[in-house]
Design a protein around this motif. Sequence first.
Motif, mmCIF file in Angstrom:
data_model
loop_
_atom_site.group_PDB
_atom_site.id
_atom_site.type_symbol
_atom_site.label_atom_id
_atom_site.label_comp_id
_atom_site.label_asym_id
_atom_site.label_seq_id
_atom_site.Cartn_x
_atom_site.Cartn_y
_atom_site.Cartn_z
ATOM 1 N N ILE A 23 0.809 -1.231 0.000
ATOM 2 C CA ILE A 23 0.000 0.000 0.000
ATOM 3 C C ILE A 23 0.838 1.274 0.000
ATOM 4 N N ILE A 26 0.437 3.542 -2.992
ATOM 5 C CA ILE A 26 -0.953 3.798 -3.347
ATOM 6 C C ILE A 26 -1.639 4.756 -2.386
ATOM 7 N N PHE A 29 -2.253 8.551 -3.257
ATOM 8 C CA PHE A 29 -3.179 8.778 -4.364
ATOM 9 C C PHE A 29 -4.626 8.483 -3.943
ATOM 10 N N PHE A 30 -4.796 7.435 -3.129
ATOM 11 C CA PHE A 30 -6.127 7.080 -2.630
ATOM 12 C C PHE A 30 -6.674 8.207 -1.750
ATOM 13 N N LYS A 33 -7.591 11.241 -3.757
ATOM 14 C CA LYS A 33 -8.859 11.029 -4.457
ATOM 15 C C LYS A 33 -10.043 11.402 -3.582
ATOM 16 N N GLY A 87 -9.649 0.299 2.831
ATOM 17 C CA GLY A 87 -9.990 0.225 1.410
ATOM 18 C C GLY A 87 -11.442 0.578 1.132
ATOM 19 N N GLY A 148 1.685 -3.600 -5.427
ATOM 20 C CA GLY A 148 0.731 -2.508 -5.290
ATOM 21 C C GLY A 148 0.571 -1.727 -6.580
ATOM 22 N N GLY A 149 1.693 -1.503 -7.261
ATOM 23 C CA GLY A 149 1.641 -0.785 -8.530
ATOM 24 C C GLY A 149 0.858 -1.543 -9.588
ATOM 25 N N SER A 152 -2.996 -1.349 -8.677
ATOM 26 C CA SER A 152 -3.651 -0.037 -8.620
ATOM 27 C C SER A 152 -4.544 0.285 -9.820
ATOM 28 N N PHE A 156 -7.939 2.055 -6.488
ATOM 29 C CA PHE A 156 -7.040 2.327 -5.368
ATOM 30 C C PHE A 156 -7.355 1.474 -4.142
ATOM 31 N N PRO A 159 -5.403 -2.655 -3.722
ATOM 32 C CA PRO A 159 -4.190 -3.014 -2.972
ATOM 33 C C PRO A 159 -4.425 -3.144 -1.463
#
Length: 388
Positions: A23, A26, A29-30, A33, A87, A148-149, A152, A156, A159
Amino acid sequence: MKKKYLPLLFLIAFLTMLGFGIIIPILPFFAEKLGATSFQIGILFASYNIMQFLFAPIWGSVSDRIGRKPLIAFGLFGFSITFILFGMAGSYTEMLVYRILGGIVSAAALPTVTAMVADVFPADERAKGMGIIGAGIGLSFVFGPAIGGYLSPFGFAVPFFASGGVAFVTFLIILFALPESLPKEKRTGVAREKQGNLLSVVFGPLSLMYGIMFIVSFAFSGLETTFALYINDLYGFTSKDLGNMFLVMGIISAFVQGGLIGKMVKRLGEPLVLTLGLALYAIGFFAIPLSAHFWTLALTLSLFGAGQGMIRATGTAMITQRTRQGQGITSGAISSMDSLGRILGPLAGGAVYQWYLSGPFILGGVLMVIMLVLFRTRSHQLPERAEG
């Protein structure tokens, strides 16, 4: 007995930190968002480390009283639930709550694995055991961010669900396959005679060793925070270049911890191996401002990979060999010093970077030299090894 534990402990350390590593790339970015600012994202990272700092010694003390296995299982189960909830978060506030809860419960897991290594391995082989665990952690940070990449693009949240799933599988492995390492007869003695608190442990006879663990974490987390900015601002390297550099570092670190530490300690002893590790860190910090190409920077980071393996395994072994406290609270205190370094290091690194681009690395090099001198001049004052 140790042969039965070691593969399991390696697997548990790897899977535990694999979920965490998944994670890392990520989370920002999550959170963004969902409308989080850069400062709020920083709070998300800091809150987790603060909870680790506060609760690792508490859970360690509990493990000294009730045994290691229940605490590791509790930590991994809590890790699983909080990451799945994260998540599913629909707001920043929910994210923060789950992040704080995750820091609290997961603080019970990895430090207790370290305490289990100290239970199982005799003093003269403990650095090897710590090295194997360190190799598992190192490999998790090689593969975790990559996984994770890859996940993704599916969303988001995916992961985080994957991290929770990995943690739950690890929980089941612990529940059904991991033996307890602390017999009941030893728990009573530890609880009555050897319990302390974080301050009494850290500022006790082993304060030099705890200080080294803190400063190493502080300096390196400052590097982690600013290195990407540095190579982009000066040389235009991308995040992909950075990932490849850290991949080289992670592989070397895992190789040193898993394959070389035991042999090095057997030949040179823990104090000299720790000295070499601090020296490699110092050289690495001072070399960064002198490096201007991909491979020279990657080679410089590899010094940290090798040095990290030497410092972590031997430093942890030396503390657990000499402590008069329970191994649970001792391992928790080590984890707290690491967490405190990861809380304060990025703040200091970011502040110094604004003043002078190479500042965080020069500061790290100076701190390593100071720790190296202190260790070489004061290590004779450390307590003798405890029995076992």
